[in-house]
Design an enzyme around this catalytic site. Structure first.
Site, PDB file in Angstrom:
ATOM      1  N   CYS A   1       0.736  -1.363   0.047  1.00  0.00           N
ATOM      2  CA  CYS A   1       0.088  -0.102  -0.100  1.00  0.00           C
ATOM      3  C   CYS A   1       0.827   1.235   0.108  1.00  0.00           C
ATOM      4  O   CYS A   1       2.189   1.357  -0.107  1.00  0.00           O
ATOM      5  CB  CYS A   1      -0.798   0.258   1.104  1.00  0.00           C
TER       6      CYS A   1
ATOM      7  N   CYS B   1       3.398   1.624   2.934  1.00  0.00           N
ATOM      8  CA  CYS B   1       4.520   0.924   2.721  1.00  0.00           C
ATOM      9  C   CYS B   1       5.535   1.572   1.924  1.00  0.00           C
ATOM     10  O   CYS B   1       6.705   1.791   2.162  1.00  0.00           O
ATOM     11  CB  CYS B   1       4.174  -0.658   2.042  1.00  0.00           C
TER      12      CYS B   1
ATOM     13  N   ASP C   1      13.153  25.323 -32.282  1.00  0.00           N
ATOM     14  CA  ASP C   1      14.179  25.548 -33.194  1.00  0.00           C
ATOM     15  C   ASP C   1      13.784  25.523 -34.848  1.00  0.00           C
ATOM     16  O   ASP C   1      12.652  24.949 -34.863  1.00  0.00           O
ATOM     17  CB  ASP C   1      15.312  24.618 -32.981  1.00  0.00           C
TER      18      ASP C   1
ATOM     19  N   ASP D   1      17.108  19.717 -31.610  1.00  0.00           N
ATOM     20  CA  ASP D   1      17.584  18.413 -32.018  1.00  0.00           C
ATOM     21  C   ASP D   1      18.270  17.754 -30.855  1.00  0.00           C
ATOM     22  O   ASP D   1      18.780  16.592 -31.163  1.00  0.00           O
ATOM     23  CB  ASP D   1      18.612  18.799 -33.207  1.00  0.00           C
TER      24      ASP D   1
ATOM     25  N   ASP E   1      21.282  22.415 -29.280  1.00  0.00           N
ATOM     26  CA  ASP E   1      20.128  23.039 -28.487  1.00  0.00           C
ATOM     27  C   ASP E   1      20.087  22.575 -26.816  1.00  0.00           C
ATOM     28  O   ASP E   1      19.218  23.077 -26.128  1.00  0.00           O
ATOM     29  CB  ASP E   1      18.672  23.012 -29.051  1.00  0.00           C
TER      30      ASP E   1
END
Length: 713
Positions: free
Chosen positions: A14, A17, A427, A608, A612
């Site tokens: 759960c 836990c 870009d 890319d 960038d």
């Protein structure tokens, strides 16, 4: 320098836990970041190896009462996932068998209790059945509760163990000493069927959860199933089929029509069309010729070819995608961390509420039996299972859906950030445009073109390559150039067959005494104007539709490029982009992103993934665009495995859909407890109905998350 380790965690059932394990790891000195997943039963820990070692991390988990092991050394991501798959199947089968048997025994016990109410002989039969069900079907529950208590914590198992334990102990006391109760005017009521059915419903809920959770990991299993077990290798002119694990870098692989490619590589000879949709989401098969790269797991559709194996094992495209998906599905969102904080104090709070319920009914004079039943109902109804599954199931299904569409969303945090984006920065080269400049207009004779292309063949500039490709398309054979010189951003000069060849911008030629004006590449031979070529990088066919999708999603779109403003504005006009930021150097792109963020915008940047990188890192969400085989998949928060900006719009839509499902799940999980706990405390819910409702709440959360597989994006 930090390291990352994946730890298999056993015994979590759960949210409480998960929260205990998470807290224990985060409190361990040397741990920088930890993410514990209830869905995958795995902890991903980033740590300082100089301050802490993996064995200490295992011990930190074990001290909280849960099992912890490192993956088998030398195992690949595929093998680890296959091993986890086998364990999940075995666990689901075990829960299913125990659910069926315990439900049948629970129904039988209820029938016996109704037909032979007050018969002490039947009580002994029910005692035997209850002991069997609790020991056989419910041993995990009681073992988990014991471990948690021994380590000073509590979880879902604690609530169920206390609730069923109270019902069992009271019923056993009535069975063993009926005279004690009769002497005090207390009816010989037993609650064995309640204890049995509570265990039965809990186990049934876990069986349904296990089955539903396997559906959430379907995309990951499908990816792992793409790997071919064997490869047809040509060594010393002899073809033989060998296990894929024995393929070596440099081996020549032979692929026939309809076969999966076993490993990554480069085509040596032959030609075909390869279906890469399983990796990139791109439906159309891609043509492969000599020199083309291919990825393992893709499907050869038509011709036959041979290719040389390059990246193998964990370095392959498929293995990296699987690893990224596993990491994404093990990551945690800010919303999930909030749920963890609630879960950490949830169980002790519920035990306190159950005690108050018991005391309240006793004070009201309703007797110990009624008070105990109401308190047990509170304990059972308040299980935090649904809370622990609410967010991770949505993340898992969403990232799996994304992978099927060629979108690698790297974790729940990236998924959550995507839905807040209001500004999309694109870009230009290779993102909005194809990134492959080509000659669109030529006013030059073949002889002069041959000389110009020969000179440009020494250049690494994309415009020079466009000239060379154009000459090749005209069937011209090139000559080696001598004394090559390049002037960055302006043009080139070389000697070809004794001719002085100059090619470049109008300004470049004017500097050399050749009077020209306008746009394009101009060519001069021995000081004589020889002609011109217009080179352009066309926008992708899907770009305009993608920009329209961004507008539909309410996003502002910005074109960010280092190109001249007039070129950038022409491209923006074709694509339907209204705002242009041009003539920005690569290191200035990140500054432009910061400027947009200073305006209060949440910015996504698409580039890319290589040039960038600073801008992608600065953006709130960075999306790296690539071909799926040569893409730098570690760049950005999202990697697009196909060069189509519409995939970005799909990523935004998917994140918003996932966010809605996360909110629905948490609303249900928390709302269920807000309504159910008071109802149980006031005596409106029996423990049996409470256990059934608790199991249903968990399954409903998983089922709601599975809707993301079919939601329209």
């Amino acid at each position: 320098m930090t390291e990352t380790v994946h730890i298999n965690v056993g015994g979590m059932t759960c949210a409480a836990c998960q929260a205990h394990v998470q807290h224990a790891l985060e409190e361990t000195p040397g741990v920088e970041k930890a993410a514990v997943s209830l869905m995958t039963n795995e902890a991903t820990v980033v740590f300082d190896p100089h301050a802490v070692a993996p064995p200490a991390l295992l011990e930190a988990i074990r001290e909280t009462g849960y099992e912890a092991d490192l993956p088998t050394p030398g195992q690949t991501a595929f093998q680890e996932q296959e091993e986890r798959e086998r364990a999940e199947i075995a666990e689901a089968r075990e829960f299913s068998i125990k659910a069926v048997v315990s439900l049948a025994l629970g129904a039988a016990s209820m029938g016996l209790s109704m037909m032979f109410a007050g018969d002490t002989r039947v009580h002994w039969v029910l005692l035997g059945i209850t002991v069997f069900v609790m020991a056989w079907a419910g041993w995990r529950i009681y073992a988990g509760a014991f471990k948690a208590a021994r380590h000073g914590s509590s979880d879902m198992n604690t609530l169920i163990a206390i609730g069923t334990g109270a019902a069992f102990v009271y019923s056993a006391a009535v069975t063993i000493g009926p005279g004690f109760f009769l002497g005090r005017g207390i009816a010989l009521d037993v609650y064995y069927e309640a204890a049995i059915l509570i265990v039965a419903f809990v186990v049934t809920g876990r069986a349904l959860e296990a089955r539903a959770k396997r559906q959430t990991t379907g995309a990951l299993r499908k990816l792992i199933g793409l790997q071919s077990p064997t490869a047809r290798v040509s060594r010393d002119g002899v073809e033989s089929e060998i296990p894929v694990a024995r393929v070596r870098a440099g081996d020549v692989i032979v692929v026939r029509p309809g076969e999966k490619l076993p490993v990554d590589g480069v085509v040596v000879d032959g030609a075909s069309f390869v279906d890469e949709s399983m990796l990139t989401g791109e439906p159309a098969p891609v043509e492969k010729l000599a020199g083309s790269t291919v990825a393992g797991g893709t499907l050869n559709t038509s011709g036959s070819f041979r290719y040389r194996a390059t990246t193998l094992g964990e370095a392959s495209v498929l293995a990296r995608i699987v690893a990224l998906m596993r990491d994404a599905q093990a990551s945690r969102t800010p919303m999930e961390r909030l749920a963890d904080r609630i879960s950490r104090v949830f169980t002790p709070t519920v035990i306190g509420l159950a005690a108050l319920t018991f005391a309240g009914w006793m004070a009201a004079g309703r007797g110990v039996t009624h008070a105990a039943v109401a308190a047990v109902a509170v304990l059972i109804i308040a299980c935090p299972c649904a809370m622990g599954l609410a967010v991770p199931t949505a993340v898992m299904v969403a990232t799996g859906r994304g992978a099927a569409m060629g979108l690698l969303i790297k974790g729940g945090e990236a998924l959550e950030k995507l839905r807040r984006v209001d500004t999309m920065v694109l870009d230009k080269t290779g993102t909005v445009t194809e990134g492959k400049p080509r000659v669109t207009l030529a006013d030059i004779g073949d002889d002069d073109l041959r000389l110009a292309a020969s000179a440009e063949s020494r250049s690494e500039h994309p415009l020079g390559k466009a000239v060379v490709d154009f000459a090749a398309s005209r069937g011209l054979r090139l000559t080696e150039a001598q004394d090559f010189q390049a002037t960055a951003g302006l043009g080139i000069r070389a000697c070809v067959k004794g001719y002085d060849v100059v090619a470049g911008s109008a300004a470049f030629l004017r500097q050399r005494g050749v009077e020209v004006s306008g746009e394009g590449i101009f060519v001069a031979i021995d000081g004589r104007f020889a002609g011109s070529l217009l080179v352009s990088d066309p926008i992708r066919t899907t770009t305009k539709a993608a920009v329209e999708e961004f507008a539909r999603l309410g996003l502002d779109v910005v074109l960010l490029t280092g190109d001249r403003r007039d070129t950038a504005e022409a491209v923006a006009h074709q694509a339907g982009i209204g705002r242009v930021i041009a003539e920005v150097l690569p290191d200035g792109k990140a500054a432009e992103i910061r400027r947009l963020q200073s305006e209060g915008r949440t910015v996504a940047m698409v580039g890319d993934g290589i040039n960038d990188a600073p801008a992608l890192a600065q953006a709130d969400v960075g999306l790296a665009m690539g071909s799926g085989t040569d893409v730098a998949m570690e760049a950005g928060d999202v990697t697009l495995l196909r060069s189509d900006l519409r995939a970005v719009a799909q990523a935004i839509s998917l994140s918003r859909a996932a966010w809605r499902v996360m909110k629905q799940n948490l609303f249900w999980a928390l709302g269920y407890n807000v309504i159910a706990i008071p109802a149980a405390a006031l005596g409106f819910l029996s423990p049996v109905i409470a256990s059934a409702a608790m199991a249903a709440s968990s399954v409903s959360v998983v089922a709601n998350s599975l809707r993301l597989k079919r939601v329209r994006i």
